[in-house]
Design a protein around this motif. Sequence first.
Motif, mmCIF file in Angstrom:
data_model
loop_
_atom_site.group_PDB
_atom_site.id
_atom_site.type_symbol
_atom_site.label_atom_id
_atom_site.label_comp_id
_atom_site.label_asym_id
_atom_site.label_seq_id
_atom_site.Cartn_x
_atom_site.Cartn_y
_atom_site.Cartn_z
ATOM 1 N N ALA A 195 0.345 -1.287 0.129
ATOM 2 C CA ALA A 195 0.229 0.135 -0.041
ATOM 3 C C ALA A 195 0.979 1.758 0.148
ATOM 4 O O ALA A 195 0.857 2.367 -1.057
ATOM 5 C CB ALA A 195 -0.863 0.232 0.952
ATOM 6 N N ASP A 241 -11.157 2.246 -6.445
ATOM 7 C CA ASP A 241 -11.104 0.625 -5.854
ATOM 8 C C ASP A 241 -9.988 0.471 -6.483
ATOM 9 O O ASP A 241 -9.654 -0.743 -6.311
ATOM 10 C CB ASP A 241 -12.063 0.963 -6.229
ATOM 11 C CG ASP A 241 -13.069 1.045 -5.000
ATOM 12 O OD1 ASP A 241 -12.227 1.860 -3.956
ATOM 13 O OD2 ASP A 241 -14.113 0.450 -3.562
ATOM 14 N N ILE A 296 -6.646 0.140 -6.367
ATOM 15 C CA ILE A 296 -6.536 -1.159 -5.533
ATOM 16 C C ILE A 296 -6.427 -2.378 -5.270
ATOM 17 O O ILE A 296 -5.568 -2.665 -5.655
ATOM 18 C CB ILE A 296 -6.981 -0.495 -4.003
ATOM 19 C CG1 ILE A 296 -7.070 1.195 -3.435
ATOM 20 C CG2 ILE A 296 -6.722 -1.195 -3.085
ATOM 21 C CD1 ILE A 296 -7.757 1.556 -2.304
ATOM 22 N N PHE A 328 -9.225 -1.485 2.193
ATOM 23 C CA PHE A 328 -9.803 -0.672 0.972
ATOM 24 C C PHE A 328 -10.096 0.475 1.893
ATOM 25 O O PHE A 328 -9.628 1.896 1.300
ATOM 26 C CB PHE A 328 -10.393 -1.189 0.357
ATOM 27 C CG PHE A 328 -10.473 -1.886 -1.228
ATOM 28 C CD1 PHE A 328 -9.301 -3.153 -0.574
ATOM 29 C CD2 PHE A 328 -10.664 -1.752 -2.106
ATOM 30 C CE1 PHE A 328 -9.038 -3.770 -1.218
ATOM 31 C CE2 PHE A 328 -10.522 -2.653 -3.379
ATOM 32 C CZ PHE A 328 -9.414 -3.356 -2.736
ATOM 33 N N ILE A 347 -6.231 2.451 3.312
ATOM 34 C CA ILE A 347 -5.887 3.148 2.549
ATOM 35 C C ILE A 347 -5.915 4.307 1.874
ATOM 36 O O ILE A 347 -6.045 5.216 1.762
ATOM 37 C CB ILE A 347 -5.707 1.707 1.119
ATOM 38 C CG1 ILE A 347 -4.853 1.133 2.021
ATOM 39 C CG2 ILE A 347 -4.819 2.184 0.270
ATOM 40 C CD1 ILE A 347 -4.495 -0.559 1.048
ATOM 41 N N LYS A 348 -7.911 4.241 1.135
ATOM 42 C CA LYS A 348 -8.441 5.539 1.054
ATOM 43 C C LYS A 348 -7.996 6.477 1.871
ATOM 44 O O LYS A 348 -7.973 7.729 1.457
ATOM 45 C CB LYS A 348 -10.131 5.324 0.273
ATOM 46 C CG LYS A 348 -9.829 4.175 -0.873
ATOM 47 C CD LYS A 348 -11.188 4.582 -1.484
ATOM 48 C CE LYS A 348 -12.109 2.672 -0.766
ATOM 49 N NZ LYS A 348 -13.451 3.283 -1.250
#
Lengths: 160, 287
Positions: free
Chosen positions: A112, A124, A127, A145, A148-149
């Motif tokens: 990441a 998305d 990722i 997810f 990370i966002k």
Amino acid sequence: MKRIVELTINGEPRDMAVETCRSLLDALRDDVGLTGTKKGCDVGDCGACTVLVDGEPVNACLMLAVEAEGRSVETIEGLQPGVDTLHPLQDAFMRHGASQCGFCTPGILMMAKKLLDDNPRPTDEDIRFGLSGNICRCTGYTKIFDAIKSAAREMEAARS
Amino acid sequence: MRRFEYHRAETLEEASRLLTDLGDDSFLFAGGTDLLVEIRERLRRVRNVIDVKQIPGLSDITYDETRGLTFGALVTVGRLERLPLVRQRYPNLRAAFASLGSIQVRNRATVVGNICRASPSADTIPPLIADGAFVHIYSRTNMRVIPLAEFFTGPGKSVLAKGEIVTGITVPPAGDNTGKAYIKHGRRKAMELSTVGVAVSLTMEDGVCNDIRIALGAVGATVLRAPEAEAMLRGTTLDAVTVKSAADKAMEECTPISNVRASADYRRDMVGVLTGRAIKQALEAFA
Ligand SMILES: Cc1cc2nc3c(=O)[nH]c(=O)nc-3n(C[C@@H](O)[C@@H](O)[C@H](O)COP(=O)(O)OP(=O)(O)OC[C@H]3O[C@@H](n4cnc5c(N)ncnc54)[C@H](O)[C@@H]3O)c2cc1C
Ligand code: FES
Ligand code: FES
């Protein structure tokens, strides 16, 4: 046969005396004592052993320690910017519960980090593509997810 | 991990000499993504590995409009996947590269290693064969260049003699009148070996197909061409009816087996479906 391998690990020059058939993963864990990098499968399938070599993510299980001669290796132990400070990704993973058993987490964090360094605003799909070599058996990925966002937004805000 | 000796060659000649002198169970070591897995899973007996990554001159990538794309034996799948030229001119190669393993694997795996492993399901082989690629082979006495289509002799087997080393691959130039596609079919979208892979490269002139090559992966002992299907398509406009009968012909031309990934019948059916689909996708270049 053993060889002395000179390399940089998390910014520090090191040398390790390793058997030439030893993987970088085993050398990091058993010879250097950096056990943050995990061994899930030892054959390239799970991504738990992901480290950055000269900035590029690779499976440490599929690289020999002798091949790291003269290279710069970054592991999960080097992700934290300071003793008391976390990388925004680590912080976001904790807040979002993106880690359950935690075995996949070091590999996913390294992947990441690379993803956000190259692409500060991933979709998305970005990722999904970026993490397709990292398997998590616990979380179902949704929280990974989200984390990370969220880290991407915070890193962006910190830059501006 | 089973023990083996590690050697580092500085020149092609040294690597070749080591290969012959160290005897059986000695192998060249590039990215190691096949070799190390086969050692760990005890699929291959290995006593010596010869690392070729310090040999100069094997990491270049060049392109020109007459010779085409040439890349050395140490060029990784990931490097080629990210190259704008590959994205623009060789969408078939790009599709194969981006579908091989994970980013981590592609940062280590070489295209030449993928070819030398000679797996019938290797993803880079079908589009390279459909493009008419050539293999450059070094030996201490005689260098040769052969069509990739003539490189394979069976699963895991190639024409390489002991001491021979592949130094690179040349893919002919991608002209404006060419269309290319590679479709990989698996049980899931990522981290998956091909159940069937179909590559099509074609050239069109005034709406007529004057050349086409179809290469079928994972449906035979080596990656196969479909010469009769190709012959049915040459000189036509690639209308739906002709494409359908050529796709049926390709199903007859392949020789799949059943294994954990799929049955032979399913693979044959998919050759039919994917051949039609790959031709359609290759034609999108002219839309
Ligand atoms: C997790 C994972 C997922 C994968 N997924 C896919 C996939 O989806 N599709 C796919 O096609 N492959 C897949 N692979 C296999 C793919 O990574 C390999 O085929 C790779 O391309 C081989 O290249 P290498 O440089 O790693 O070769 P190595 O492992 O170093 O060598 C492979 C073989 O080629 C020989 N060799 C290497 N270089 C030369 C040379 N210059 N001359 C002569 N012989 C040579 C070696 O001796 C050895 O026999 C996957 C592998 C892993 C670990
Ligand atoms: S331990 Fe390396 S990929 Fe699983
Ligand atoms: S948190 Fe357990 S494998 Fe991902």
